[in-house]
Scaffold this motif. Structure first.
Motif, PDB file in Angstrom:
ATOM      1  N   ALA A 329       0.833  -1.207   0.000  1.00 52.56           N
ATOM      2  CA  ALA A 329       0.000   0.000   0.000  1.00 52.56           C
ATOM      3  C   ALA A 329       0.866   1.254   0.000  1.00 52.56           C
ATOM      4  O   ALA A 329       0.563   2.238  -0.697  1.00 52.56           O
ATOM      5  N   LYS A 330       1.933   1.229   0.774  1.00 51.22           N
ATOM      6  CA  LYS A 330       2.849   2.365   0.786  1.00 51.22           C
ATOM      7  C   LYS A 330       3.475   2.593  -0.585  1.00 51.22           C
ATOM      8  O   LYS A 330       3.561   3.728  -1.066  1.00 51.22           O
ATOM      9  N   GLU A 331       3.883   1.518  -1.245  1.00 50.82           N
ATOM     10  CA  GLU A 331       4.478   1.648  -2.571  1.00 50.82           C
ATOM     11  C   GLU A 331       3.456   2.116  -3.603  1.00 50.82           C
ATOM     12  O   GLU A 331       3.789   2.882  -4.520  1.00 50.82           O
ATOM     13  N   ASP A 332       2.207   1.675  -3.469  1.00 52.17           N
ATOM     14  CA  ASP A 332       1.166   2.157  -4.380  1.00 52.17           C
ATOM     15  C   ASP A 332       0.972   3.657  -4.248  1.00 52.17           C
ATOM     16  O   ASP A 332       0.789   4.365  -5.254  1.00 52.17           O
ATOM     17  N   LEU A 333       0.978   4.144  -3.028  1.00 55.21           N
ATOM     18  CA  LEU A 333       0.836   5.585  -2.827  1.00 55.21           C
ATOM     19  C   LEU A 333       2.041   6.333  -3.383  1.00 55.21           C
ATOM     20  O   LEU A 333       1.895   7.402  -3.992  1.00 55.21           O
ATOM     21  N   LEU A 334       3.238   5.798  -3.199  1.00 54.65           N
ATOM     22  CA  LEU A 334       4.431   6.448  -3.751  1.00 54.65           C
ATOM     23  C   LEU A 334       4.397   6.458  -5.277  1.00 54.65           C
ATOM     24  O   LEU A 334       4.821   7.445  -5.908  1.00 54.65           O
ATOM     25  N   ASP A 335       3.903   5.370  -5.881  1.00 52.07           N
ATOM     26  CA  ASP A 335       3.774   5.359  -7.345  1.00 52.07           C
ATOM     27  C   ASP A 335       2.788   6.416  -7.814  1.00 52.07           C
ATOM     28  O   ASP A 335       2.988   7.056  -8.863  1.00 52.07           O
ATOM     29  N   LEU A 336       1.708   6.590  -7.053  1.00 54.34           N
ATOM     30  CA  LEU A 336       0.729   7.625  -7.411  1.00 54.34           C
ATOM     31  C   LEU A 336       1.352   9.010  -7.348  1.00 54.34           C
ATOM     32  O   LEU A 336       1.163   9.840  -8.249  1.00 54.34           O
ATOM     33  N   LEU A 337       2.117   9.276  -6.304  1.00 55.14           N
ATOM     34  CA  LEU A 337       2.736  10.597  -6.168  1.00 55.14           C
ATOM     35  C   LEU A 337       3.839  10.809  -7.195  1.00 55.14           C
ATOM     36  O   LEU A 337       4.102  11.944  -7.613  1.00 55.14           O
ATOM     37  N   ALA A 338       4.504   9.731  -7.608  1.00 52.33           N
ATOM     38  CA  ALA A 338       5.590   9.870  -8.578  1.00 52.33           C
ATOM     39  C   ALA A 338       5.096  10.287  -9.953  1.00 52.33           C
ATOM     40  O   ALA A 338       5.880  10.782 -10.771  1.00 52.33           O
ATOM     41  N   THR A 339       3.807  10.121 -10.236  1.00 51.64           N
ATOM     42  CA  THR A 339       3.285  10.515 -11.541  1.00 51.64           C
ATOM     43  C   THR A 339       3.287  12.021 -11.735  1.00 51.64           C
ATOM     44  O   THR A 339       3.097  12.493 -12.857  1.00 51.64           O
ATOM     45  N   ALA A 340       3.500  12.778 -10.653  1.00 53.47           N
ATOM     46  CA  ALA A 340       3.564  14.243 -10.802  1.00 53.47           C
ATOM     47  C   ALA A 340       4.741  14.652 -11.671  1.00 53.47           C
ATOM     48  O   ALA A 340       4.745  15.744 -12.253  1.00 53.47           O
ATOM     49  N   ARG A 341       5.778  13.799 -11.769  1.00 50.75           N
ATOM     50  CA  ARG A 341       6.958  14.128 -12.576  1.00 50.75           C
ATOM     51  C   ARG A 341       6.776  13.748 -14.044  1.00 50.75           C
ATOM     52  O   ARG A 341       7.628  14.054 -14.864  1.00 50.75           O
TER      53      ARG A 341
END
Length: 437
Positions: A329-341
């Motif tokens: 779940a933590k990695e899924d959230l980080l992947d979501l936030l990484a799409t800002a780049r």
């Protein structure tokens, strides 16, 4: 009367008539060379009668690496203007103001090194051989001269709090309640779109304190603000909604990552206590993997990620399964936030968000449910971050400088002096004092 020694000394209005270097400290004898010094400071009448001479010894900056002793022999004049209330006056020049024992450039240099060179007041007093109250007063004068009274308009505003020290209370005997006189929190406003640095600080982490500072700016300044970057603080959210209704709120992704790591840590600790009956310690593999669990998988090599998952799979099921679910779940959230780049589109954000929510729901863990609820509550602000990429890193960096200044000064007793010191320290780059050229 202007000679090479006078030019070397560089005190306007004073001339060198002799230098005695018999001792370790050279003695420089001065006389007044400014004709304006004979004019009465009140009425401006040129004096014609002298009332004698006075000798003063003002202190100055070192010349040629050596601190010299200045001996200024000046006249005391009579004012012959009948309407003037001043009967006598002593010669003075701008380089050495009246009733001052320090030259203007020594006082200015002592205040400048505190404001622009990051030196403490005590160290500046030692370096310039003066007392710390003199340096403190010089710094205040310098800071008020170089800092603008009102900040320039900004498009991206950052708001964040920093802890100042211990709070203080006073008992209101009439109401029978304790009231705060010194708050432990300061809220800072930072220019994230320009070079102004820290725009201002207010004491107290309340919505009204933030609103009062924003209302202190004119309407044109408030209308210029397009984005406001904050952490997930409902106090700042409500204040910005009331004071800057046209601005778009952006949640800093750093705090979301921090919250996800905290959630993972809470799951690990809870299942360890439930299964082992105590806290984790050396010999418990889930405790030994605690640092690797909070690292981003995107910054790890593939074989290291596989090894981590194998380690979690080898743990007892009551521990390994919840920790693995929280990690995913933590990695899924980080992947979501990484799409800002990567300039995400609507479908990509939708798919990543659905994967995160589905992971939290299937895990059936209260910690992940709370994390999902928080993301849902702040989703408009998170989506603004995904579209703009605006972060509150500038505010966090400013807080680091604020804490460094407080540690160097061994704390501040006066909040006004602290805010003045921190503003000069955080605006040095904008004022050109951190440019290596």
């Amino acid at each position: 009367m202007v000679n090479d020694t006078t030019r070397l000394l560089g005190l306007d209005g004073l001339a060198v008539v002799g230098v005695a270097s018999d001792t370790d400290v050279p003695v420089v004898h001065l006389v007044t060379a400014d004709e304006q010094a004979r004019h009465c400071p009140d009425c401006g009448t040129r004096a014609r009668r002298s009332k004698g001479r006075r000798v003063t010894r003002p202190r100055d900056l070192p010349v040629g690496g050596r601190r010299a002793q200045l001996v200024w022999t000046k006249r005391r004049w009579r004012c012959d203007e009948p309407a003037c209330r001043r009967r006598t006056f002593t010669e003075s020049v701008p380089a050495v103001p009246p009733r001052k024992r320090l030259t203007s450039r020594l006082r200015a240099a002592a205040g400048a090194v505190v404001a622009d060179a990051g030196r403490t007041v005590v160290q500046a007093a030692r370096d310039h051989a003066v007392s710390w109250p003199v340096v403190a007063a010089a710094f205040t004068g310098h800071a008020r001269a170089v800092l603008p009274a009102q900040p320039e308009p900004v498009q991206v505003l950052g708001i964040d709090e920093t802890r100042r020290g211990r709070p203080r209370w006073v008992l209101d005997e009439a109401a029978g309640v304790w009231q705060t006189t010194v708050d432990r929190w300061h809220v800072g406003f930072v220019d994230l779109s320009g070079r102004q640095g820290l725009l201002g600080q207010v004491e107290g982490r309340t919505a009204q304190a933030v609103i009062d500072w924003l209302d202190g700016r004119d309407q044109a300044w408030r209308d210029t603000v397009r984005f406001v970057a904050i952490d997930m603080c409902t106090i700042f959210k409500s204040a910005v909604r009331r004071a800057l209704p046209q601005a778009t709120l952006v949640v800093d992704h750093f705090h979301l990552v921090q919250l996800a790591n905290q959630t993972l840590t809470e799951v690990r600790r809870r299942v360890t206590v439930t299964h082992r009956g105590r806290r984790g310690r050396k010999g418990n593999r889930e405790w030994e993997l605690r640092n690797r669990l909070t690292r981003s998988a995107a910054r790890m090599r593939g074989e290291h990620v596989d090894a981590l998952l194998d380690e979690l799979a080898g743990l007892p099921k009551m521990i390994g399964a919840p920790v693995t679910a929280a990690w995913h779940a933590k990695e899924d959230l980080l992947d979501l936030l990484a799409t800002a780049r990567t300039h995400p589109d609507r479908e990509e954000v939708r798919d990543l968000l659905y994967r995160f929510y589905r992971r939290c729901a299937d895990a059936d863990l209260p910690e992940l449910e709370r994390l999902a609820t928080t993301v849902e509550t702040w989703w408009p602000e998170i989506l603004a971050f995904l579209h703009t990429g605006i972060t509150n890193a500038g505010s966090e960096g400013t807080n680091r400088v604020i804490k460094t200044v407080a540690r160097d000064a061994y704390g501040f007793r006066n909040p006004v002096n602290q805010r003045l010191r921190t503003r000069t320290a955080t605006t040095r780059k904008a004022r050109g004092h951190l440019d290596p050229r």
